[in-house]
Design a protein around this motif. Structure first.
Motif, PDB file in Angstrom:
ATOM      1  N   TRP A   1      -4.259  -6.539  -4.132  1.00  0.00           N
ATOM      2  CA  TRP A   1      -5.361  -5.590  -4.006  1.00  0.00           C
ATOM      3  C   TRP A   1      -5.018  -4.435  -3.072  1.00  0.00           C
ATOM      4  CZ3 TRP A   1      -7.616  -6.061  -8.110  1.00  0.00           C
ATOM      5  CH2 TRP A   1      -8.067  -7.256  -8.619  1.00  0.00           C
ATOM      6  N   ARG A   2      -4.068  -4.666  -2.172  1.00  0.00           N
ATOM      7  CA  ARG A   2      -3.590  -3.554  -1.339  1.00  0.00           C
ATOM      8  C   ARG A   2      -2.871  -2.512  -2.195  1.00  0.00           C
ATOM      9  NH1 ARG A   2      -4.414  -1.857   3.715  1.00  0.00           N
ATOM     10  NH2 ARG A   2      -2.219  -1.825   4.317  1.00  0.00           N
ATOM     11  N   VAL A   3      -2.309  -2.943  -3.313  1.00  0.00           N
ATOM     12  CA  VAL A   3      -1.689  -1.998  -4.246  1.00  0.00           C
ATOM     13  C   VAL A   3      -2.749  -1.071  -4.832  1.00  0.00           C
ATOM     14  CG1 VAL A   3      -0.504  -1.776  -6.468  1.00  0.00           C
ATOM     15  CG2 VAL A   3       0.243  -3.510  -4.813  1.00  0.00           C
ATOM     16  N   LEU A   4      -3.877  -1.651  -5.289  1.00  0.00           N
ATOM     17  CA  LEU A   4      -4.958  -0.828  -5.831  1.00  0.00           C
ATOM     18  C   LEU A   4      -5.503   0.108  -4.761  1.00  0.00           C
ATOM     19  CD1 LEU A   4      -6.842  -0.214  -8.211  1.00  0.00           C
ATOM     20  CD2 LEU A   4      -8.360  -2.015  -7.376  1.00  0.00           C
ATOM     21  N   GLN A   5      -5.682  -0.406  -3.565  1.00  0.00           N
ATOM     22  CA  GLN A   5      -6.145   0.422  -2.461  1.00  0.00           C
ATOM     23  C   GLN A   5      -5.167   1.572  -2.213  1.00  0.00           C
ATOM     24  OE1 GLN A   5      -6.260  -1.455   1.424  1.00  0.00           O
ATOM     25  NE2 GLN A   5      -8.186  -0.473   1.933  1.00  0.00           N
ATOM     26  N   GLY A   6      -3.879   1.274  -2.338  1.00  0.00           N
ATOM     27  CA  GLY A   6      -2.860   2.296  -2.123  1.00  0.00           C
ATOM     28  C   GLY A   6      -2.884   3.406  -3.150  1.00  0.00           C
TER      29      GLY A   6
ATOM     30  N   THR B   1       0.824  -1.204   0.000  1.00  0.00           N
ATOM     31  CA  THR B   1       0.000   0.000   0.000  1.00  0.00           C
ATOM     32  C   THR B   1       0.860   1.258   0.000  1.00  0.00           C
ATOM     33  OG1 THR B   1      -1.732  -1.176   1.195  1.00  0.00           O
ATOM     34  CG2 THR B   1      -1.851   1.218   1.206  1.00  0.00           C
ATOM     35  N   LEU B   2       1.903   1.248   0.830  1.00  0.00           N
ATOM     36  CA  LEU B   2       2.795   2.404   0.873  1.00  0.00           C
ATOM     37  C   LEU B   2       3.490   2.616  -0.463  1.00  0.00           C
ATOM     38  CD1 LEU B   2       4.472   1.980   4.389  1.00  0.00           C
ATOM     39  CD2 LEU B   2       2.716   3.627   3.720  1.00  0.00           C
ATOM     40  N   LEU B   3       3.882   1.524  -1.107  1.00  0.00           N
ATOM     41  CA  LEU B   3       4.538   1.607  -2.409  1.00  0.00           C
ATOM     42  C   LEU B   3       3.627   2.267  -3.435  1.00  0.00           C
ATOM     43  CD1 LEU B   3       6.758   0.853  -4.453  1.00  0.00           C
ATOM     44  CD2 LEU B   3       5.727  -1.414  -4.617  1.00  0.00           C
ATOM     45  N   ALA B   4       2.384   1.805  -3.506  1.00  0.00           N
ATOM     46  CA  ALA B   4       1.431   2.354  -4.483  1.00  0.00           C
ATOM     47  C   ALA B   4       1.102   3.811  -4.185  1.00  0.00           C
ATOM     48  CB  ALA B   4       0.156   1.518  -4.496  1.00  0.00           C
ATOM     49  N   SER B   5       0.858   4.118  -2.921  1.00  0.00           N
ATOM     50  CA  SER B   5       0.515   5.495  -2.566  1.00  0.00           C
ATOM     51  C   SER B   5       1.713   6.419  -2.757  1.00  0.00           C
ATOM     52  CB  SER B   5       0.006   5.573  -1.119  1.00  0.00           C
ATOM     53  OG  SER B   5       0.999   5.151  -0.212  1.00  0.00           O
ATOM     54  N   THR B   6       2.906   5.919  -2.461  1.00  0.00           N
ATOM     55  CA  THR B   6       4.113   6.727  -2.624  1.00  0.00           C
ATOM     56  C   THR B   6       4.362   7.068  -4.083  1.00  0.00           C
ATOM     57  OG1 THR B   6       5.146   5.745  -0.665  1.00  0.00           O
ATOM     58  CG2 THR B   6       6.611   6.774  -2.254  1.00  0.00           C
ATOM     59  N   ALA B   7       4.336   6.043  -4.933  1.00  0.00           N
ATOM     60  CA  ALA B   7       4.630   6.259  -6.352  1.00  0.00           C
ATOM     61  C   ALA B   7       3.588   7.145  -7.024  1.00  0.00           C
ATOM     62  CB  ALA B   7       4.719   4.916  -7.074  1.00  0.00           C
ATOM     63  N   SER B   8       2.338   7.075  -6.557  1.00  0.00           N
ATOM     64  CA  SER B   8       1.267   7.838  -7.207  1.00  0.00           C
ATOM     65  C   SER B   8       1.087   9.246  -6.649  1.00  0.00           C
ATOM     66  CB  SER B   8      -0.060   7.079  -7.085  1.00  0.00           C
ATOM     67  OG  SER B   8      -0.469   6.968  -5.730  1.00  0.00           O
ATOM     68  N   THR B   9       1.626   9.522  -5.465  1.00  0.00           N
ATOM     69  CA  THR B   9       1.398  10.825  -4.828  1.00  0.00           C
ATOM     70  C   THR B   9       1.800  12.010  -5.701  1.00  0.00           C
ATOM     71  OG1 THR B   9       1.489   9.981  -2.560  1.00  0.00           O
ATOM     72  CG2 THR B   9       2.074  12.280  -2.878  1.00  0.00           C
ATOM     73  N   PRO B  10       3.038  12.060  -6.249  1.00  0.00           N
ATOM     74  CA  PRO B  10       3.386  13.219  -7.077  1.00  0.00           C
ATOM     75  C   PRO B  10       2.554  13.321  -8.352  1.00  0.00           C
ATOM     76  CG  PRO B  10       5.104  11.538  -7.192  1.00  0.00           C
ATOM     77  CD  PRO B  10       4.164  11.127  -6.105  1.00  0.00           C
ATOM     78  N   ILE B  11       2.062  12.192  -8.843  1.00  0.00           N
ATOM     79  CA  ILE B  11       1.224  12.221 -10.047  1.00  0.00           C
ATOM     80  C   ILE B  11      -0.122  12.865  -9.724  1.00  0.00           C
ATOM     81  CG2 ILE B  11       0.104  10.803 -11.811  1.00  0.00           C
ATOM     82  CD1 ILE B  11       2.361   8.747 -11.379  1.00  0.00           C
ATOM     83  N   TRP B  12      -0.746  12.434  -8.628  1.00  0.00           N
ATOM     84  CA  TRP B  12      -1.999  13.072  -8.194  1.00  0.00           C
ATOM     85  C   TRP B  12      -1.784  14.572  -7.965  1.00  0.00           C
ATOM     86  CZ3 TRP B  12      -6.489  10.608  -8.510  1.00  0.00           C
ATOM     87  CH2 TRP B  12      -6.549   9.217  -8.360  1.00  0.00           C
TER      88      TRP B  12
END
Length: 528
Positions: free
Chosen positions: A120-125, A70-81
């Protein structure tokens, strides 16, 4: 065509993006509900993880991966959002993030294996990263840095209640036979749906001038791939493969090459995902460095203290949640109090310095605990740590938002959040590896002292089937986890010194009295 603000004339209230207190409160209601859902989902799983791992027959490395995914997905997507929020409708993006998060939550709750749960935790992230980034950005757009302390109480309250309610609710769900751990994911779904409805109704941001934009898809792809490669490497190296193995070197090399390519692309992109010019500003650069250590402190303490209370001390998930209350109370009081004083005094650096010093002190004190430390004393140490975190986290973002241009508000805010999450992701992975290694050593020593032969992979088996181990062996494993936790908390204390040094070097600047939308409207008027 108008070339200056003076020749264009004064801006109307609607043109300037000015929102009165009533509209701010209405919009803030939906945002805080979305924030509550995001923070609840981040913490509700922490106390349920030992049960989940036991039920799905997982390992210590998979324990860490459920959090890291989850942290990986949220981290990588944060600057994009964050960058997208500078380009298109912030309201639309918030709604998209809620939908993605909800889908991930439902699917995670239906998982039948640890591997599926991690996926699925990746998608949630991905959705979680959007919510965490966008809420802060929209608040900055609506409220000026000087006035933000006026709303610090409700914001800090929501964050603290969610942080408290998460472990408590997660523990209660796990301890309730007719619910089970899957409801730790399902319970967030109705909250997310309600927050979506409220955001659609209340978040009505005044329109500002449109500008032609180009989305940096290549930069986003390279950033995501590069960060993912490095985080997978730091998570699995030393466990799934040796640090010096071909696999390890391949992941490291791929991550470095991809991020180098991303930097090259960003220097030429019309609208870079992470504008490199931001780091020419001293405040942004130092706040970013400080945020890395703060992320390690925040995520590491949440994950491993919950494990300490349950594995080492034998408390139930519900009780483990209650035992974190001193840290949450300290964070609530300090974030609310510092916000009010910052608005009143117009000064912020002193609070950041004090908070970073308390962080180091809190971790240092927690680094002295073992499997038998008095729980009251641990509560005092947690209160010190929470007080430091409360004074540091949001005020670092405030310092950056007070410095950058309005057109970079989303990118700059999400960049700080990105590096804080990056620090948390790497921190959880590295601290988890240190913990696993230390637990193995202490377990081996303990079993040898009892005259018991150490089975292959004994430390990994300990957390997955602790309840099935013979009492003497289980006691050794519990003690090993308790004593090893102090080691990783001392490491966190050392990392927190970086935050102290970085904050000490930041130059304090007067707080702006105009919101992000007002500044954007003025800049658009000048450029028109």
């Amino acid at each position: 065509m108008t070339t200056s603000a003076e020749s264009a004339g004064p801006l109307t209230a609607e043109e300037s993006g000015r929102m009165d207190h009533r509209r701010v409160v209405e919009a803030l209601t939906g945002l805080l509900l979305a924030m509550f859902t995001a923070f609840l989902s981040s913490t509700i799983v922490s106390n349920a993880l030992p049960t989940i791992i036991g039920d799905l027959r997982g390992t210590q490395s998979q324990y860490t991966w459920i959090i890291t995914a989850t942290l990986l997905a949220s981290t990588a997507s944060t600057p994009i959002w964050g960058k997208l929020s500078d380009l298109i409708s912030k309201k639309l993006l918030v709604q998209v993030a809620i939908v993605v998060f909800t889908a991930g939550s439902v699917l995670a709750g239906l998982s039948q294996s640890v591997e599926t749960l991690i996926a699925w935790r990746v998608l949630q992230g991905l959705g979680l990263g959007g919510l965490q980034a966008l809420v802060v950005i929209v608040i900055a757009a609506m409220i000026s840095p000087r006035e933000r302390g006026r709303y610090a109480g409700p914001i800090a309250g929501v964050m603290s209640v969610a942080t408290v309610a998460g472990p408590l609710l997660g523990g209660l769900i796990v301890d309730t036979p007719w619910l089970g751990w899957r409801w730790c994911f399902f319970v967030c779904v109705p909250l997310a749906v309600v927050s979506l409805a409220v955001v659609r109704r209340t978040l009505n941001l005044p329109a500002v001038a449109k500008r032609e934009v180009t989305v940096d898809y290549l930069g986003a792809a390279l950033l995501t791939a590069g960060v993912s490669a490095l985080l997978i490497w730091v998570t699995l190296a030393g466990n799934q493969f040796a640090w010096g193995s071909t696999t390890s070197l391949t992941l490291l090399g791929a991550g470095v090459v991809l991020l180098a390519a991303m930097v090259f692309v960003e220097t030429r992109a019309a609208e870079p995902i992470i504008p490199l010019r931001l780091f020419r500003d001293r405040t942004t650069l130092l706040a970013t460095i400080a945020s890395i250590a703060v992320g390690t402190a925040l995520f590491g303490s949440a994950v491993f203290l919950g494990q300490y209370f349950q594995i080492a001390r034998g408390y139930s998930p519900t009780a483990a949640g209650l035992l974190t209350l001193p840290m949450i109370l300290g964070s609530l009081l300090s974030s609310t109090g510092s916000g009010i004083l910052i608005t009143r005094l117009g000064k912020w650096k002193g609070f950041l310095v004090a908070g970073s010093l308390l962080m180091v002190g809190g971790f240092g004190l927690l680094g002295t605990i073992d499997h038998a430390t008095d729980m009251v004393l641990i509560g005092v140490f947690l209160f010190v740590l929470g007080t430091g975190l409360g004074m540091t986290m949001q005020n670092l973002v405030l310092a950056v938002q007070n410095t950058v241009a309005a057109t970079d508000l989303g990118a700059a805010s999400s960049t700080v959040g990105f590096f804080r999450s990056l620090g948390g992701t790497i921190g959880v992975s590295v601290l988890g590896a240190v913990l696993a290694s230390r637990v193995t050593t202490l377990t081996t020593e303990g079993l040898t002292g009892l005259g018991i032969a150490v089975p292959a992979g004994g430390a990994e088996a300990g957390i997955g089937n602790l309840a099935q181990l013979p009492a003497p062996v289980a006691e050794v494993v519990r003690a090993a986890y308790g004593d090893a936790t102090a080691t990783i908390l001392l490491v966190a204390a050392a990392l927190s010194v970086i935050t102290v040094v970085s904050i000490a070097l930041i130059e304090e600047k007067p707080l702006l009295t105009s919101s992000g939308m007002q500044r954007q409207a003025e800049e658009d008027k000048v450029a028109a």
